[in-house]
Motif scaffolding. Structure first.
Motif, PDB file in Angstrom:
ATOM      1  N   LYS A   1      48.451  44.963  37.310  1.00  0.00           N
ATOM      2  CA  LYS A   1      48.188  46.211  38.028  1.00  0.00           C
ATOM      3  C   LYS A   1      49.349  46.496  38.967  1.00  0.00           C
ATOM      4  O   LYS A   1      49.713  45.671  39.807  1.00  0.00           O
ATOM      5  N   ILE A   2      49.951  47.680  38.797  1.00  0.00           N
ATOM      6  CA  ILE A   2      51.042  48.118  39.671  1.00  0.00           C
ATOM      7  C   ILE A   2      50.513  49.234  40.564  1.00  0.00           C
ATOM      8  O   ILE A   2      49.974  50.233  40.074  1.00  0.00           O
ATOM      9  N   ILE A   3      50.675  49.054  41.861  1.00  0.00           N
ATOM     10  CA  ILE A   3      50.280  50.077  42.821  1.00  0.00           C
ATOM     11  C   ILE A   3      51.547  50.709  43.388  1.00  0.00           C
ATOM     12  O   ILE A   3      52.417  49.995  43.903  1.00  0.00           O
ATOM     13  N   VAL A   4      51.656  52.014  43.283  1.00  0.00           N
ATOM     14  CA  VAL A   4      52.818  52.728  43.791  1.00  0.00           C
ATOM     15  C   VAL A   4      52.482  53.293  45.170  1.00  0.00           C
ATOM     16  O   VAL A   4      51.451  53.962  45.348  1.00  0.00           O
TER      17      VAL A   4
ATOM     18  N   VAL B   1      48.431  41.655  40.706  1.00  0.00           N
ATOM     19  CA  VAL B   1      48.625  42.987  41.275  1.00  0.00           C
ATOM     20  C   VAL B   1      49.796  42.926  42.255  1.00  0.00           C
ATOM     21  O   VAL B   1      49.942  41.973  43.010  1.00  0.00           O
ATOM     22  N   PHE B   2      50.645  43.962  42.222  1.00  0.00           N
ATOM     23  CA  PHE B   2      51.755  44.042  43.167  1.00  0.00           C
ATOM     24  C   PHE B   2      52.067  45.510  43.444  1.00  0.00           C
ATOM     25  O   PHE B   2      51.527  46.411  42.793  1.00  0.00           O
TER      26      PHE B   2
ATOM     27  N   ARG C   1      37.310  40.913  42.872  1.00  0.00           N
ATOM     28  CA  ARG C   1      37.604  41.184  41.464  1.00  0.00           C
ATOM     29  C   ARG C   1      38.536  40.153  40.822  1.00  0.00           C
ATOM     30  O   ARG C   1      38.943  40.309  39.682  1.00  0.00           O
ATOM     31  N   GLY C   2      38.884  39.102  41.538  1.00  0.00           N
ATOM     32  CA  GLY C   2      39.640  38.003  40.933  1.00  0.00           C
ATOM     33  C   GLY C   2      41.104  38.276  40.672  1.00  0.00           C
ATOM     34  O   GLY C   2      41.739  37.573  39.870  1.00  0.00           O
ATOM     35  N   TRP C   3      41.679  39.279  41.339  1.00  0.00           N
ATOM     36  CA  TRP C   3      43.100  39.567  41.155  1.00  0.00           C
ATOM     37  C   TRP C   3      43.942  38.703  42.098  1.00  0.00           C
ATOM     38  O   TRP C   3      43.516  38.354  43.191  1.00  0.00           O
ATOM     39  N   LYS C   4      45.158  38.390  41.663  1.00  0.00           N
ATOM     40  CA  LYS C   4      46.101  37.634  42.485  1.00  0.00           C
ATOM     41  C   LYS C   4      47.194  38.571  42.978  1.00  0.00           C
ATOM     42  O   LYS C   4      48.054  38.998  42.197  1.00  0.00           O
ATOM     43  N   PRO C   5      47.192  38.924  44.273  1.00  0.00           N
ATOM     44  CA  PRO C   5      48.276  39.756  44.791  1.00  0.00           C
ATOM     45  C   PRO C   5      49.512  38.911  45.088  1.00  0.00           C
ATOM     46  O   PRO C   5      49.415  37.835  45.671  1.00  0.00           O
ATOM     47  N   ILE C   6      50.659  39.404  44.664  1.00  0.00           N
ATOM     48  CA  ILE C   6      51.930  38.739  44.943  1.00  0.00           C
ATOM     49  C   ILE C   6      52.895  39.805  45.469  1.00  0.00           C
ATOM     50  O   ILE C   6      52.957  40.905  44.924  1.00  0.00           O
TER      51      ILE C   6
ATOM     52  N   LEU D   1      40.428  43.663  45.858  1.00  0.00           N
ATOM     53  CA  LEU D   1      40.733  43.159  44.515  1.00  0.00           C
ATOM     54  C   LEU D   1      40.786  41.636  44.481  1.00  0.00           C
ATOM     55  O   LEU D   1      40.308  40.996  43.545  1.00  0.00           O
ATOM     56  N   GLU D   2      41.351  41.051  45.530  1.00  0.00           N
ATOM     57  CA  GLU D   2      41.487  39.597  45.571  1.00  0.00           C
ATOM     58  C   GLU D   2      40.146  38.916  45.807  1.00  0.00           C
ATOM     59  O   GLU D   2      39.811  37.931  45.136  1.00  0.00           O
ATOM     60  N   GLN D   3      39.354  39.441  46.727  1.00  0.00           N
ATOM     61  CA  GLN D   3      38.120  38.775  47.120  1.00  0.00           C
ATOM     62  C   GLN D   3      36.953  39.059  46.177  1.00  0.00           C
ATOM     63  O   GLN D   3      36.081  38.200  46.004  1.00  0.00           O
TER      64      GLN D   3
END
Length: 506
Positions: free
Chosen positions: A484-487, A444-445, A404-409, A400-402
């Motif tokens: 985006k929330i990943i459980v 995304v987290f 699709r441009g999402w920022k994981p925190i 997602l980060e590399q």
């Protein structure tokens, strides 16, 4: 929202007003125009009619359209595939300020419209005066004949199906001093009226050399950091030398301001007994402290006492909801008024409607307390996903980060002891402490069995060195457009999040 006929727009408002019907708030919002604005629109339409009777030039306008999250409003917008025409309507203006006011609005409108990848024509109709067209190259309005506008309206192939909400991308306009540093330095942004009024008071206190303390209280997403750094930039342009303190870890934007633009900017951990004499001296014209809810009491006292000594004004910017450790957040205004009654302290509040994504804000409320928010329940920009294995999540987040441009925190864990959040802390190198004051388009987290909902629908979390609830709030309030929330392996939590996502359908 659909385009309308401007003859209908003003005649409908006039009909309701002339009938003496008391207009409910929701009807006023639907009508878009005030009584005075409708009167100017009527005069504009009469002027058009006197030169041209083709009915098509009155059709296809968005009246009183506001960009989502920005609350930037346009009187009239008319779209085609390759052109947007903006017409602003003004009551008669004082000749001394007329051109200044017209130019300022036209310049601002051009800034917002230039992102639409269309040609932009901007006009201002001034009642009992003239019609003006904006010359963007020279940043000035030019008086033109009404016939020129009519020709452009006739030649425009109006697109009646265009959805302006899809054209205007809020992230283009929500400037962060850190994530969009070039735009910030080049003044490619605008403050709201609320921000401008606060800025004027603060800058005046510097110019008049008055010892005042300003406490700017605001929720996430209302532009408090932009305001603080804009004030600093403004007073530096007049030769003043402010001290800016960030109550957190410095990010890349901070370091560029320091190294490339010579800002006197320091992290809060540099404020201590051995440094305060050097940091805050008689040459400092103002102290600006961002995210100051996280400042420690002894640091706060040192800064206040030094400001008393040199009569240095201070700006504290803070959000009591944003804390990373239990008991960390404090109300600076209440503290100073109680402990230092001899100081002139002014409390200023930034309103929510400025930058906040209303749907996202509603979701965040329901994320922490299910069912508390009943408004703006369209949660299309939020996705909930589920994985059973941590390794799969790590691979997915990397993708997602590399790609699709999402920022994981993720969450900050203790450096000294093992604790429940250790697994989640390993997911990303970017932690909650690293992103204080920053904003990202897509965030995304991950949530796991550290989190659960009690019988009242309130989010709870296991005890960690840093507050898991506080860090989660810090993470979700960094988002501009998509969340985006990943459980991880917690089916009950996953089900509850799906319930929140489905509130608009229940």
């Amino acid at each position: 929202m659909k385009p309308t006929n401007i003859l209908s727009a003003y005649q409908g408002i006039n009909a309701i007003n002339n009938a003496g019907i008391r207009t409910a708030k929701e009807i006023k919002e639907t009508l878009k125009l005030s009584k005075s604005e409708a009167n100017v629109l009527e005069q504009f339409c009469i002027t058009l009619k006197s030169h041209q009777h083709s009915f098509e030039i009155f059709d296809g306008y968005y009246v009183g359209y506001s960009i989502k999250q920005i609350s930037k409003e346009f009187d009239l917008l008319r779209f085609s595939e390759d052109l947007v025409i903006n017409i602003e309507l003004k009551s008669q203006l004082d000749e001394k300020v007329k051109l200044q006011k017209i130019t300022a609005q036209m310049k601002q409108n051009h800034y917002y419209l230039k992102f639409l990848n269309r040609s932009v024509f901007i006009y201002t109709y001034v009642e009992n005066d003239a019609l003006y067209k904006y010359d963007a190259d020279n940043d000035q309005p030019q008086a033109i004949s009404i016939d020129e506008l009519i020709t452009n309206l006739i030649n425009q192939s109006v697109d009646l199906e265009v959805n302006p909400d899809k054209l205007f991308v809020p992230s283009n306009y929500l400037i962060s001093p850190f994530n969009k540093l070039k735009e910030f330095i080049d003044d490619e942004y605008f403050l709201t009226d609320n921000q401008q009024n606060i800025k004027k008071e603060v800058v005046t206190s510097v110019q008049q050399n008055k010892h005042k303390i300003f406490c700017i209280l605001a929720n996430a997403g209302t532009g408090k950091t932009l305001l603080v750094y804009d004030i600093a930039k403004n007073i530096m342009s007049y030769g003043h030398y402010p001290l800016i303190i960030h109550c957190g870890k410095l990010n890349n934007g901070h370091y560029e301001l320091i190294n490339s633009y010579n800002w006197n900017l320091h992290p809060i951990n540099k404020v201590h007994n051995n440094s305060i004499e050097t940091l805050l001296n008689m040459n400092i014209s103002m102290v600006l402290i961002d995210e100051s809810q996280r400042i420690r009491q002894h640091q706060l006292e040192m800064i206040i006492n030094k400001s008393k000594e040199f009569k240095t004004p201070i700006v504290f910017s803070y959000d009591k909801k944003q804390y990373l450790k239990t008991g960390e957040a404090k109300d600076i205004y209440e503290y100073i008024t109680a402990r230092h009654p001899d100081i002139a302290v002014y409390k200023k509040t930034l309103t929510n409607k400025i930058r906040t994504n209303k749907e996202m804000a509603s979701f965040i409320i329901n994320l922490t307390d299910i069912g508390k928010s009943n408004n703006f329940l369209n949660y299309e920009s939020i996705t909930i996903e589920y994985f059973e294995e941590l390794d799969d999540i790590k691979t997915y987040i990397q993708y997602l980060e590399q790609c699709r441009g999402w920022k994981p925190i993720t969450y900050t864990n203790s450096q000294y002891t093992h604790e429940p959040l250790d697994n989640l802390a390993s997911i990303s190198h970017t932690k909650a402490h690293d992103v204080i004051g920053q904003e990202f388009d897509k965030v995304v987290f991950v949530m796991d069995d550290n989190f659960s909902y009690n019988e009242k629908g309130r989010l709870t979390a296991r005890k960690n060195y840093y507050s898991a609830e506080g860090m989660l709030y810090q993470i979700v309030t960094r988002v501009v457009s998509q969340l985006k929330i990943i459980v991880l392996n917690n089916p009950r939590l996953y089900y509850r999040l799906l319930q929140i996502k489905s509130l608009d359908k229940s």
